[in-house]
Design a protein around this motif. Sequence first.
Motif, PDB file in Angstrom:
ATOM      1  N   GLN A  49       3.853  90.108 -24.687  1.00  0.00           N
ATOM      2  CA  GLN A  49       4.328  88.897 -24.013  1.00  0.00           C
ATOM      3  C   GLN A  49       4.901  89.249 -22.652  1.00  0.00           C
ATOM      4  N   ARG A  51       7.293  88.415 -19.650  1.00  0.00           N
ATOM      5  CA  ARG A  51       8.501  87.641 -19.384  1.00  0.00           C
ATOM      6  C   ARG A  51       9.003  87.959 -17.976  1.00  0.00           C
ATOM      7  N   ASN A  52      10.025  87.231 -17.541  1.00  0.00           N
ATOM      8  CA  ASN A  52      10.536  87.409 -16.182  1.00  0.00           C
ATOM      9  C   ASN A  52      11.095  88.804 -15.936  1.00  0.00           C
ATOM     10  N   ASP A  56       7.288  92.469 -23.093  1.00  0.00           N
ATOM     11  CA  ASP A  56       7.699  92.744 -24.464  1.00  0.00           C
ATOM     12  C   ASP A  56       6.480  93.162 -25.285  1.00  0.00           C
ATOM     13  N   LYS A 120      10.058  97.546 -24.614  1.00  0.00           N
ATOM     14  CA  LYS A 120       9.966  96.688 -23.428  1.00  0.00           C
ATOM     15  C   LYS A 120       9.676  97.531 -22.190  1.00  0.00           C
TER      16      LYS A 120
END
Length: 270
Positions: A49, A51-52, A56, A120
Motif C-alpha cells: 500500500q 501512503r503519504n 507499507d 515500511k
Amino acid sequence: MKSFKTSVIALLIVCTIIFLLSACNKEEDKPKGKPGEVTSQLSPVLSIQQRNDGIDVLAVLENHSNHTVTLSFNRSKMFDVAILDSSKKEVFRHSKGKNYEKKREDVHIKAGASHIWKTKWKISAENNKAGIYTVKANFLPNKIAPGSLRTKSLTVEETLTLQGGSEEKMNNTFRKIHFSGKDGTYKVSGEARVFEGSFAYSVSDGHNVFIEKSERIEKGGPDWAPFSFEVKIPEDDLPINGTLMLELFYYSPKNGERADTLAVPLQSFK
C-alpha cells in the motif's frame, strides 16, 4: 451345517467389503500433494500500500491445509523484504542495519488462518521517484511441521508502481516532460542535458519491456536541449491490468549502468 458355512462365508465377504470401503475413505481424507510439500500447506502473499509517508508492505503466510502448521525459527529474523528499482538496484531492505538475536521461537498458523509480518519503506510523497519496482519477500524458518522445509516455496514477489510525488517531473538530466495519447500511441517531449547528447528510454509494465531505444538531441551537456519522440505499442501487447511506465535514462560512461532514471506513468489499465 452347510447353511452355517454359507452364512460364515457371507459374513466374511461383508466384513471384507466394509474394510475396503473404510480404507478408501481414509485415503480420501489424506491431504493432497506429496508428503512434506510446503507448497501444499502454505501460500506466501504480499500486500503493498502506498501512503503519504511511504510504502507499507505486509508479508503474509496463509495456511490452506486442514491442520495447524508450525514454523520454527532459530533467530529473531523471521522474514526479509527487499525492494529493487527497474535497474535491479536495491532501494530498500527491511533487515538493513538491524541486529537480530539468536533465539528459538515458534509461529503456529491454524488451518485456514494466516500470519502477518509488517515493514515500511519510509519515503515522503514529495520524494517519491515514479517507476516500476520489484518487491521480494523471503520467509526464514529453519524447520516446519508437519512437512519438510523447501525454502524456494517460501518466497514471493510483486510489482509496485509508484506514481511519483507532486513536484514537476524532472531530475538533473531530464525536465519539462509532457506526454499525450492513449491505448498504445503516445507522444513524449521535454528537455535533456546528457553527455554527447545521447540518452535512452524504455516502456514496460513491470513484467514485459515493450520498447527500449536511444535518442539524440542537438546539444550535449551542460546545455539543455529539447527532444520529442513517439511511442507505439501494438494493441495486443497492452496490459489488461497494470500501468505502462516510461523510463528516461542514460548509460553511465563510467560503468555502463543506467543513471538518473526518470519514470513517467503513461497510462493505467484496469
